[in-house]
Motif scaffolding. Structure first.
Motif, PDB file in Angstrom:
ATOM      1  N   ARG A  49       0.824  -1.201   0.000  1.00  0.00           N
ATOM      2  CA  ARG A  49       0.000   0.000   0.000  1.00  0.00           C
ATOM      3  C   ARG A  49       0.869   1.267   0.000  1.00  0.00           C
ATOM      4  O   ARG A  49       1.829   1.381   0.753  1.00  0.00           O
ATOM      5  N   GLY A  50       0.539   2.190  -0.889  1.00  0.00           N
ATOM      6  CA  GLY A  50       1.251   3.448  -0.966  1.00  0.00           C
ATOM      7  C   GLY A  50       2.560   3.393  -1.714  1.00  0.00           C
ATOM      8  O   GLY A  50       3.248   4.412  -1.845  1.00  0.00           O
ATOM      9  N   ILE A  51       2.913   2.208  -2.221  1.00  0.00           N
ATOM     10  CA  ILE A  51       4.200   2.030  -2.908  1.00  0.00           C
ATOM     11  C   ILE A  51       4.000   1.568  -4.350  1.00  0.00           C
ATOM     12  O   ILE A  51       4.546   2.170  -5.283  1.00  0.00           O
ATOM     13  N   ASN A  52       3.216   0.524  -4.544  1.00  0.00           N
ATOM     14  CA  ASN A  52       3.013   0.010  -5.909  1.00  0.00           C
ATOM     15  C   ASN A  52       1.585  -0.484  -6.126  1.00  0.00           C
ATOM     16  O   ASN A  52       1.346  -1.314  -7.002  1.00  0.00           O
ATOM     17  N   ASP A  53       0.642   0.036  -5.357  1.00  0.00           N
ATOM     18  CA  ASP A  53      -0.728  -0.484  -5.415  1.00  0.00           C
ATOM     19  C   ASP A  53      -1.604   0.258  -6.422  1.00  0.00           C
ATOM     20  O   ASP A  53      -2.727   0.655  -6.123  1.00  0.00           O
ATOM     21  N   ASP A  54      -1.074   0.419  -7.607  1.00  0.00           N
ATOM     22  CA  ASP A  54      -1.904   0.888  -8.720  1.00  0.00           C
ATOM     23  C   ASP A  54      -1.364   0.304 -10.021  1.00  0.00           C
ATOM     24  O   ASP A  54      -0.176  -0.023 -10.125  1.00  0.00           O
ATOM     25  N   ALA A  55      -2.260   0.144 -10.996  1.00  0.00           N
ATOM     26  CA  ALA A  55      -1.916  -0.575 -12.222  1.00  0.00           C
ATOM     27  C   ALA A  55      -0.845   0.143 -13.034  1.00  0.00           C
ATOM     28  O   ALA A  55       0.009  -0.495 -13.656  1.00  0.00           O
ATOM     29  N   GLY A  56      -0.886   1.464 -13.039  1.00  0.00           N
ATOM     30  CA  GLY A  56       0.121   2.203 -13.803  1.00  0.00           C
ATOM     31  C   GLY A  56       1.521   1.966 -13.292  1.00  0.00           C
ATOM     32  O   GLY A  56       2.461   1.756 -14.075  1.00  0.00           O
ATOM     33  N   THR A  57       1.671   1.976 -11.969  1.00  0.00           N
ATOM     34  CA  THR A  57       2.986   1.740 -11.365  1.00  0.00           C
ATOM     35  C   THR A  57       3.488   0.335 -11.676  1.00  0.00           C
ATOM     36  O   THR A  57       4.652   0.135 -12.027  1.00  0.00           O
ATOM     37  N   LEU A  58       2.612  -0.645 -11.574  1.00  0.00           N
ATOM     38  CA  LEU A  58       3.017  -2.028 -11.842  1.00  0.00           C
ATOM     39  C   LEU A  58       3.294  -2.262 -13.323  1.00  0.00           C
ATOM     40  O   LEU A  58       4.192  -3.040 -13.670  1.00  0.00           O
ATOM     41  N   ALA A  59       2.549  -1.616 -14.187  1.00  0.00           N
ATOM     42  CA  ALA A  59       2.802  -1.754 -15.627  1.00  0.00           C
ATOM     43  C   ALA A  59       4.179  -1.188 -15.973  1.00  0.00           C
ATOM     44  O   ALA A  59       4.942  -1.793 -16.741  1.00  0.00           O
ATOM     45  N   THR A  60       4.487  -0.040 -15.399  1.00  0.00           N
ATOM     46  CA  THR A  60       5.812   0.552 -15.632  1.00  0.00           C
ATOM     47  C   THR A  60       6.909  -0.360 -15.118  1.00  0.00           C
ATOM     48  O   THR A  60       7.953  -0.545 -15.762  1.00  0.00           O
ATOM     49  N   LEU A  61       6.683  -0.958 -13.952  1.00  0.00           N
ATOM     50  CA  LEU A  61       7.668  -1.893 -13.386  1.00  0.00           C
ATOM     51  C   LEU A  61       7.883  -3.073 -14.317  1.00  0.00           C
ATOM     52  O   LEU A  61       9.032  -3.454 -14.603  1.00  0.00           O
ATOM     53  N   SER A  62       6.818  -3.680 -14.821  1.00  0.00           N
ATOM     54  CA  SER A  62       6.964  -4.852 -15.692  1.00  0.00           C
ATOM     55  C   SER A  62       7.730  -4.502 -16.963  1.00  0.00           C
ATOM     56  O   SER A  62       8.590  -5.260 -17.410  1.00  0.00           O
ATOM     57  N   ARG A  63       7.425  -3.362 -17.553  1.00  0.00           N
ATOM     58  CA  ARG A  63       8.139  -2.954 -18.780  1.00  0.00           C
ATOM     59  C   ARG A  63       9.612  -2.699 -18.477  1.00  0.00           C
ATOM     60  O   ARG A  63      10.486  -3.058 -19.281  1.00  0.00           O
ATOM     61  N   ARG A  64       9.884  -2.058 -17.357  1.00  0.00           N
ATOM     62  CA  ARG A  64      11.263  -1.749 -16.993  1.00  0.00           C
ATOM     63  C   ARG A  64      12.049  -3.029 -16.728  1.00  0.00           C
ATOM     64  O   ARG A  64      13.217  -3.168 -17.108  1.00  0.00           O
ATOM     65  N   LEU A  65      11.417  -3.972 -16.056  1.00  0.00           N
ATOM     66  CA  LEU A  65      12.065  -5.253 -15.809  1.00  0.00           C
ATOM     67  C   LEU A  65      12.386  -5.970 -17.111  1.00  0.00           C
ATOM     68  O   LEU A  65      13.500  -6.483 -17.314  1.00  0.00           O
ATOM     69  N   PHE A  66      11.412  -6.018 -18.001  1.00  0.00           N
ATOM     70  CA  PHE A  66      11.607  -6.733 -19.256  1.00  0.00           C
ATOM     71  C   PHE A  66      12.719  -6.100 -20.080  1.00  0.00           C
ATOM     72  O   PHE A  66      13.533  -6.803 -20.700  1.00  0.00           O
ATOM     73  N   ALA A  67      12.791  -4.767 -20.069  1.00  0.00           N
ATOM     74  CA  ALA A  67      13.864  -4.071 -20.779  1.00  0.00           C
ATOM     75  C   ALA A  67      15.232  -4.420 -20.203  1.00  0.00           C
ATOM     76  O   ALA A  67      16.242  -4.391 -20.918  1.00  0.00           O
ATOM     77  N   ALA A  68      15.249  -4.782 -18.913  1.00  0.00           N
ATOM     78  CA  ALA A  68      16.504  -5.155 -18.256  1.00  0.00           C
ATOM     79  C   ALA A  68      16.765  -6.653 -18.306  1.00  0.00           C
ATOM     80  O   ALA A  68      17.713  -7.139 -17.685  1.00  0.00           O
ATOM     81  N   GLY A  69      15.923  -7.386 -19.028  1.00  0.00           N
ATOM     82  CA  GLY A  69      16.146  -8.814 -19.196  1.00  0.00           C
ATOM     83  C   GLY A  69      15.548  -9.690 -18.118  1.00  0.00           C
ATOM     84  O   GLY A  69      15.936 -10.856 -17.970  1.00  0.00           O
ATOM     85  N   VAL A  70      14.579  -9.155 -17.370  1.00  0.00           N
ATOM     86  CA  VAL A  70      13.969  -9.883 -16.251  1.00  0.00           C
ATOM     87  C   VAL A  70      12.489 -10.095 -16.550  1.00  0.00           C
ATOM     88  O   VAL A  70      11.781  -9.157 -16.949  1.00  0.00           O
TER      89      VAL A  70
END
Length: 344
Positions: A265-286
């Motif tokens: 809660r208050g850190i990553n509990d919204d879809a936009g934040t998690l979508a950005t995280l997934s894209r960033r991870l994938f760009a880094a090979g994760v």
């Protein structure tokens, strides 16, 4: 001029932390909230109850992670993961020191056997950062600090069970251990014929990226075992150039990279934040792997996102990302044969 007897955090200001070895960076971890807040330009008087949370779970944070936190921002999503808060003193029904009932799956010091086909070794109790939501924040590491003889007992336990195919190194953080210790342990695991996979759960590429050294890469890839590394990244801001370089080195030598996050809660509990995280991870090979509902560990209840809200969030995430970038929403329930997927 910095005085000769200046606190170690002051001396670190006089040099670039990234020029230090990973061992030196571990030694220079920030352990005092007043120092942390001063470095971030925050007024300690605005959070007078921070000290009350330290008795149970002390502060630990590296310069590498501190460098990613926005100065002056009490609500920075990385700061909130490591900042002691008065809310940790709240008692809530259903929250305990052992939320996953690991004591009953801990037959030998250092070894946890919860699921068929795999076991977990508590490689060390040390970490380069103390995440305030950690489900092992109250774990009895003093009872799970194996001697050489205890490791032999754990390895014998594994060797006697041919249905076990994967050994997971956890902690603490397994990469807080030194190279010699890891090399010997991995070699002894690889000597067990029916083990084919080595998995490490670690925050080091995010909080101490200089830990990914050429020597470590050799240790992780020298054996016959397939090596998988699960990093624990909760927010895209945790991935900077240093982390990208560390992940690229791991990927280059053939380590499979996955990520698991905790929904906070208050850190990553919204879809936009998690979508950005997934894209960033994938760009880094994760590849995104799991999105965990919070384990009900005493001291972390203020981070909880309800299952209903989590399901709504992931349904939204599915409309924003291709399926392979959507982590599986799960909860860990003691006694179950695996993580429990949450149906939407």
């Amino acid at each position: 001029m910095i005085p000769v007897n200046a606190p170690i955090w002051q001396t670190s200001l006089a040099q670039d932390w990234s020029a230090l070895s990973w061992q030196e960076q571990m030694q220079r971890m920030i352990r005092d909230p007043a120092t942390l807040l001063e470095r971030l330009g925050l007024c300690a008087a605005e959070q007078p109850d921070i000290a009350a949370a330290l008795g149970q779970f002390p502060l630990r944070v590296t310069e590498a992670f501190l460098a990613k936190i926005e100065p002056g921002n009490w609500h920075d999503p990385l700061l909130l993961q490591i900042l002691p808060q008065a809310a940790e003193q709240l008692e809530r029904p259903g929250y305990s020191d052992d939320p996953l009932a690991e004591k009953i799956t801990n037959p030998i010091p250092g070894l946890i056997h919860k699921y068929n086909g795999r076991v977990l070794l508590i490689t060390t109790g040390a970490c380069a950062v103390h995440c305030r939501y950690c489900f092992r924040r109250n774990f009895p590491y003093q009872d799970n600090n194996p001697s050489r003889a205890d490791w032999q007992r754990a390895l014998d336990y594994i060797a006697e069970r041919p249905d076990i195919h994967e050994v997971i190194l956890s902690g603490g953080d397994p990469l807080a251990a030194n190279d010699g210790y890891l090399e010997q342990l991995i070699s002894r695991i690889a000597d067990i014929p029916h083990i084919d996979t080595l998995r490490l759960h670690t925050r080091q590429p995010l909080v101490l990226p200089h830990r990914i050294t050429p020597e470590l890469l050799t240790i992780l890839t020298r054996s016959r075992l397939q090596t998988v590394m699960v990093i624990h990244c909760n927010h895209a801001n945790e991935i900077d150039t240093h982390t990208e370089q560390a992940l690229a080195q791991l990927k280059q030598v053939g380590v499979t990279l996955l990520n698991q996050s905790v929904l906070l809660r208050g850190i990553n509990d919204d879809a936009g934040t998690l979508a950005t995280l997934s894209r960033r991870l994938f760009a880094a090979g994760v590849l995104p792997y799991y999105l965990h509902l919070l384990d009900h560990v005493r001291g972390a209840s203020h981070f909880e996102v309800t299952e209903s809200d989590a399901k709504t969030l992931v349904a939204d995430l599915l409309t924003r990302l291709p399926g392979y970038l959507v982590p599986r929403l799960v909860r860990e329930i003691p006694g179950q044969g695996s993580k429990t997927p949450i149906a939407l």
